[in-house]
Design an enzyme around this catalytic site. Structure first.
Site, PDB file in Angstrom:
ATOM      1  CE  LYS A  73     -11.024  18.872  15.280  1.00 44.57           C
ATOM      2  NZ  LYS A  73     -10.981  18.197  16.586  1.00 44.57           N
ATOM      3  NE  ARG A 116     -11.546  21.555  19.680  1.00 40.18           N
ATOM      4  CZ  ARG A 116     -10.800  20.954  20.590  1.00 40.18           C
ATOM      5  NH1 ARG A 116      -9.672  20.384  20.241  1.00 40.18           N
ATOM      6  NH2 ARG A 116     -11.171  20.921  21.843  1.00 40.18           N
ATOM      7  N   GLY A 137      -2.056  17.660  15.330  1.00 40.67           N
ATOM      8  CA  GLY A 137      -1.183  18.607  16.009  1.00 40.67           C
ATOM      9  C   GLY A 137      -0.436  19.581  15.112  1.00 40.67           C
ATOM     10  CG  MET A 139      -2.928  23.244  10.653  1.00 45.36           C
ATOM     11  SD  MET A 139      -4.278  23.328   9.499  1.00 45.36           S
ATOM     12  CE  MET A 139      -5.070  21.768   9.746  1.00 45.36           C
ATOM     13  NE  ARG A 166      -9.235  11.698  14.184  1.00 46.89           N
ATOM     14  CZ  ARG A 166      -8.358  12.620  14.497  1.00 46.89           C
ATOM     15  NH1 ARG A 166      -8.339  13.741  13.840  1.00 46.89           N
ATOM     16  NH2 ARG A 166      -7.486  12.444  15.459  1.00 46.89           N
ATOM     17  CG  HIS A 184       2.973  14.554  18.291  1.00 45.54           C
ATOM     18  ND1 HIS A 184       4.275  14.326  17.905  1.00 45.54           N
ATOM     19  CD2 HIS A 184       2.361  15.184  17.265  1.00 45.54           C
ATOM     20  CE1 HIS A 184       4.440  14.823  16.699  1.00 45.54           C
ATOM     21  NE2 HIS A 184       3.293  15.356  16.285  1.00 45.54           N
ATOM     22  CB  SER A 229       7.339  -3.655 -20.866  1.00 47.68           C
ATOM     23  OG  SER A 229       7.411  -3.407 -19.481  1.00 47.68           O
ATOM     24  CB  CYS A 241       8.836  -3.340 -16.116  1.00 44.99           C
ATOM     25  SG  CYS A 241       9.817  -2.673 -17.463  1.00 44.99           S
ATOM     26  CE1 TYR A 257       3.973  -6.379 -17.311  1.00 44.90           C
ATOM     27  CE2 TYR A 257       2.667  -7.055 -19.214  1.00 44.90           C
ATOM     28  CZ  TYR A 257       3.877  -6.681 -18.659  1.00 44.90           C
ATOM     29  OH  TYR A 257       4.997  -6.610 -19.446  1.00 44.90           O
TER      30      TYR A 257
HETATM   31  C1  PEP Z   1      12.918   1.755 -16.808  1.00 40.78           C
HETATM   32  O1  PEP Z   1      13.666   2.518 -17.413  1.00 40.78           O
HETATM   33  O2  PEP Z   1      11.822   2.088 -16.349  1.00 40.78           O
HETATM   34  C2  PEP Z   1      13.335   0.371 -16.554  1.00 40.78           C
HETATM   35  C3  PEP Z   1      12.518  -0.483 -15.972  1.00 40.78           C
HETATM   36  O3  PEP Z   1      14.612   0.053 -16.888  1.00 40.78           O
HETATM   37  P1  PEP Z   1      15.907   0.398 -16.013  1.00 40.78           P
HETATM   38  O4  PEP Z   1      15.431   0.914 -14.708  1.00 40.78           O
HETATM   39  O5  PEP Z   1      16.642  -0.898 -15.894  1.00 40.78           O
HETATM   40  O6  PEP Z   1      16.583   1.383 -16.865  1.00 40.78           O
END
Ligand code: PEP
Ligand code: MG
Length: 914
Positions: free
Chosen positions: A38, A108, A117, A119, A352, A470, A801, A868, A888
């Site tokens: 603000k 304010r 809303g 604070m 804003r 709100h 991974s 992963c 990745y």
């Molecule tokens: C992990 O442990 O991050 C994973 C991808 O394997 P899982 O969740 O199958 O144990």
């Protein structure tokens, strides 16, 4: 910081208070950290020559000092504020406490991130017994002067002196009753003087002191109350939900009051330069004639649409249109603004970047590029990746929906289909959701205290309030379907029911509404995939979906700016197809055991587990092999030649067997009925094996690579299935490079053992098929020992991974299954800011990842590394992975769009950081 140090800094080098007014401001838009959103906006608007009432901003640093100094402000800062008050009095041409021309100010809060809303705010500060007469003289409106004074005492009494609102309301009602007034506006000056006297009595009685008459004292108290409101329960809860750190503090804005309630030529309102629900380019908002500040947002009166302002106050409307158009061009984004018109004179109180739904975010970003106001890169940075989820949320099945007549209609505040059981309080919403129910929170209006209920509800339905009330603002921000201002609903929150057109809806009854049309219906309605999903699934022609075109445009731009690849965690061919259609290029994790749960497979898997010798085990595995091969074939094909990482079996084997307790019950039942024979014997054998496989801590038990080592024939079967599928595709002319991944490796020797099996079987399989294919053998890094010895592991692994789910579990020593029991308390006590299983703990788990990357690449500089775990789809974790140089991220199919956008933002941020 000690008081002395703060004082010294304040007096000399350091500035804590920033003035704005008379066309010039000390701050600017880039100072949000210090001035809050603000304050920075007010400074910027002042500098741009817009009509902004003058004032000053006490910086966020003062908030932190206030807490460090045990809720006291050093004298030097007080002196700095006094200097700014003088300046403000000069700019305003009015004096605090004056009996001729008193200066009134608003006080304010305003943090870096908007917390609508959450604070406290105090209006009309500066009034006292003398100044109120001054205000009367100046405005020649005694009623207005005393109404302002009574509002001030009430607000100050409640916020600063912590006197409950209803104590004041009680007195107010008493005067109304005594004078026979029906509406608040029926009270005349004399009656309001009486209210003021009674209110002052309340203050005296409740605090033992008279109402503070010195405006400077009032200001100090109000300032401190705003700082205290930073730490109120709802503000803390809001920050927890939105991941806003506690340490950034709030600024306090002190600004000359202008009065939208000084008569019929005055008004107050809020608006957006575009529609914040749909993104359409239309001037959007609402106003109330003769009203003050919070009346619009609080939803107490339902305001008029902004276009009607053109008829009522045409000059001010025209100026407002011009100014807001300029503001949008200046900030290069949709603006959300607040204004007040005092006797036909327009004042801008705030601007804003406007909060918007995910739909609006995508529409606005692509429109702004088309209008050449921003570049594609800006557009990518403009959209919150998480908000894309709203575009993927289901809608109603229109055929089903149309069959049911609407019982009423409200304002379509936030899109999406919501269906659930009606509840009438936020606490009940939480209770019911904890019992596994889906609820719609039905309220006359929502208040910031309802935030926890709104968070868990499927949707929010209110009877009063406008599109910027709100419920509407918070609903949109949460991406929660919301319909507000459904005025026909007669809600009785105490009786837990709502009456509408002669019908009664009780707590627990099912209702449904559409946040895009505003229609409300009785009953439960099945929902339908979103438009985007229909295109992705191939059931809707992309040419027929304008929304998909924009969504796809934004993500195509993102792809140009990102460095990291985006893969998906997908186990079955249909998931892989969906992930590919969402833009995943490769599979980062195929959990092969999920294939074991396919139809008709569990009995074979159980046969394999129950076998007490290798021969029987192999027989069962031989039965599984063609099924796995077929799945792999499908997954490879769905990925059109992109890399596919397949993980060998990971979970403990007992997960494939019935529960011990269930078996015991079955056996007892069979025995009780006097039955014997095969069924009973089979169950007993099964129970014996289940008991044999029982582990005290299965997450740390016989799983992952440990299974492959103890049952090498499982690794053999899975390798054969993978390579046979790849060979078959190679024969069909489809190139695939399988990446075979061994889970839970902590010792290089574990990997060496499994790699030897994979290589041997792959060689045999290729030879038998007369085909040669390229494949890689790599590992998951999810055991801290694996990360710390990654240089050794990389001697065998051709890729890594990071399994950040297990890595988080094992680095913290928090069980993935049991963390829920204490995580919330950890977060409440600020021991942890965030759930480390949702967003990577960069300091601890992140350090382990960083070490794993460095050591791995020491051995193999071109080592391909991805992630992963669930974190692969989390925007802030994606920023971290960009920073450590992963190749990745792999996310679940539905999170692929989020990951594409987040990865682009991360790459752009790193470049900016460079
Ligand atoms: C992990 O442990 O991050 C994973 C991808 O394997 P899982 O969740 O199958 O144990
Ligand atoms: Mg794991």
């Amino acid at each position: 910081m000690t008081k002395k140090a703060a004082g010294k800094k304040a007096g000399k080098a350091k500035k804590y208070v920033y003035f704005f007014g008379s066309g010039k401001a000390d701050g600017n838009r880039n100072m949000k950290d210090l001035l809050g959103g603000k304050g920075a906006g007010l400074a910027e608007m002042t500098n741009a020559g817009l009509p902004v009432p003058p004032g000053f901003t006490i910086s966020t640093e003062v908030c932190n000092i206030y807490y460090q100094e045990k809720q006291e402000i050093p004298a030097a800062i007080d002196r700095e504020i006094d200097v700014q008050i003088k300046k403000l009095e000069k700019a305003a041409g009015a004096t605090l406490g004056s009996t001729d021309n008193p200066l009134l100010v608003s006080v304010r809060s305003g943090a870096k991130f908007s917390m609508p809303g959450m604070m406290d705010t105090i209006l009309n500060l500066g009034l006292n017994d003398a100044a109120v007469e001054g205000l009367k003289r100046r405005t020649t409106n005694g009623r207005f002067a005393f109404d302002s004074y009574r509002r001030f005492i009430q607000m100050f009494g409640n916020v600063v002196l912590e006197i409950p609102k209803d104590v004041f309301e009680h007195e107010f009602d008493a005067v109304k009753k005594a004078t026979g007034a029906r509406l608040d506006t029926d009270l005349d000056e004399k009656a309001l003087r009486d209210v003021v006297t009674r209110y002052k009595g309340v203050v005296q009685k409740k605090t033992g002191k008279s109402f503070p008459q010195d405006p400077r004292e009032q200001l100090k108290m109000a300032r401190d109350a705003v700082f205290r409101s930073w730490m109120n329960a709802r503000a803390i809860e809001y920050r927890r939900i939105y991941d806003i750190p506690d340490h950034i503090g709030t600024a306090v804005n002190v600004q000359m009051m202008v009065f939208g309630n000084s008569g019929d030529r005055s008004a107050t309102g809020v608006g957006f330069t575009r529609n914040p629900a749909t993104g359409a380019k239309e001037f959007y908002g609402e106003f109330l004639i003769n009203a003050q500040g919070e009346d619009v947002v609080s939803g107490v009166r339902t305001p008029q649409p902004i276009r009607e302002l053109e008829q009522v106050l045409p000059k001010a409307y025209k100026q407002l249109r011009e100014i807001t158009t300029r503001l949008e061009k200046h900030y290069k984004d949709m603006q959300d603004f607040e204004f007040t018109i005092q006797d036909e004179r327009l004042f801008m109180l705030q601007t804003r970047s406007g909060k918007r739904t995910g739909f609006a975010a995508v529409v606005v970003a692509t429109d702004l590029v088309a209008e050449k106001l921003i570049t594609p890169k800006d557009a990518v940075l403009l959209v919150d990746p998480e908000s894309l989820n709203q575009l993927l949320a289901p809608g109603f099945d229109q055929d089903e929906w149309k069959k049911i007549p609407a019982i009423t209609r409200g304002l379509p505040a936030s899109p999406g289909a919501a269906s659930g059981q009606a509840v009438f309080s936020a606490d009940h919403a939480v209770e019911w959701v904890n019992q596994g129910k889906q609820v719609i929170l039905v309220r006359r209006e929502t208040v910031p205290d309802d935030i926890h209920g709104m968070f868990v509800a499927q949707g929010i339905l209110t009877a009063t309030g406008g599109m910027t009330s709100h419920a509407a603002v918070v609903g949109r921000q949460m991406g929660k379907p919301s319909v507000v201002g459904a005025g026909e609903l007669e809600i009785s929150e105490s009786a837990k029911q709502v009456r509408v057109k002669g019908q009664t809806i009780k707590e627990g009854d099912f209702i449904s509404f559409d946040g895009l049309s505003g229609e409300v219906k009785l009953g439960r309605v099945a929902s339908k995939p979103s438009e985007i999903l229909q295109v992705v699934n191939g059931t809707l022609d992309p040419k027929k979906s304008e929304l998909y075109r924009r969504f796809n445009q934004l993500l195509t731009w993102s792809d140009k700016f990102r460095r990291m690849g985006i893969r998906a965690n997908a186990d079955l061919p249909d998931q892989a197809e969906l992930a590919y259609a969402f833009g995943a290029r490769g599979i980062g994790l195929c959990r092969t055991e999920h294939m074991f749960f396919g139809e008709g497979r569990i009995p074979i898997v159980q046969k394999m587990i129950l076998a007490d010798n290798e021969k029987d085990r192999r027989k069962a595995l031989d039965e599984l092999l063609p099924m796995q091969r077929q799945d792999f074939y499908g997954v490879f094909k769905a990925m059109h030649g992109e890399a596919v990482t397949i993980r060998t079996i990971d979970p403990p084997l007992h997960e494939f067997l019935p529960k011990r307790e269930d078996l015991m019950v079955d056996i007892a039942r069979l025995e009780a009925t006097g039955k014997s024979g095969r069924d009973l014997n089979e169950k007993k054998t099964l129970l014996a094996r289940v008991e044999q496989l029982h582990e005290f801590n299965p997450m740390l038990g016989h799983r992952g690579v440990r299974l492959g080592i103890t049952y090498p024939e499982i690794t053999e079967m899975q390798t054969r299935a993978i390579i046979e599928a790849a060979c078959q595709l190679a024969k069909e002319g489809v190139k695939v490079v399988p990446e075979i991944m061994i889970p839970l490796v902590g010792l290089v020797k574990e990997l060496r053992d499994q790699k030897a099996i994979v290589n041997r079987v792959a060689g045999e399989t290729m030879k038998a098929n007369g085909v040669k294919i390229k494949y890689l053998v790599g590992t998951m890094i999810e055991v801290p020992r694996g990360a710390m010895t990654a240089d050794q592991i990389a001697e065998e692994a051709e890729f890594f991974s990071f399994g950040t789910n297990d890595l988080t579990q094992l680095t913290f020593g928090f069980s993935r299954d049991d963390v829920g029991k204490f995580l919330r308390i950890y977060q409440e006590k600020k021991i942890l800011d965030r759930d480390p299983f949702a967003s990577i703990d960069t300091e601890g788990v992140g350090a382990v990842v960083r070490t794993g990357v460095q050591l791995g690449r020491k051995t193999r500089p071109d080592l391909k590394i991805g992630v992963c775990g669930e974190h692969g789809g989390d925007p802030s974790s994606i920023h971290f992975f960009e920073n450590v140089g992963l190749d990745y991220v792999s996310a679940s199919p539905y999170r692929v769009p989020v990951a594409r956008l987040a990865a682009a933002q991360a790459a752009l941020a790193v470049k900016v950081g460079d």
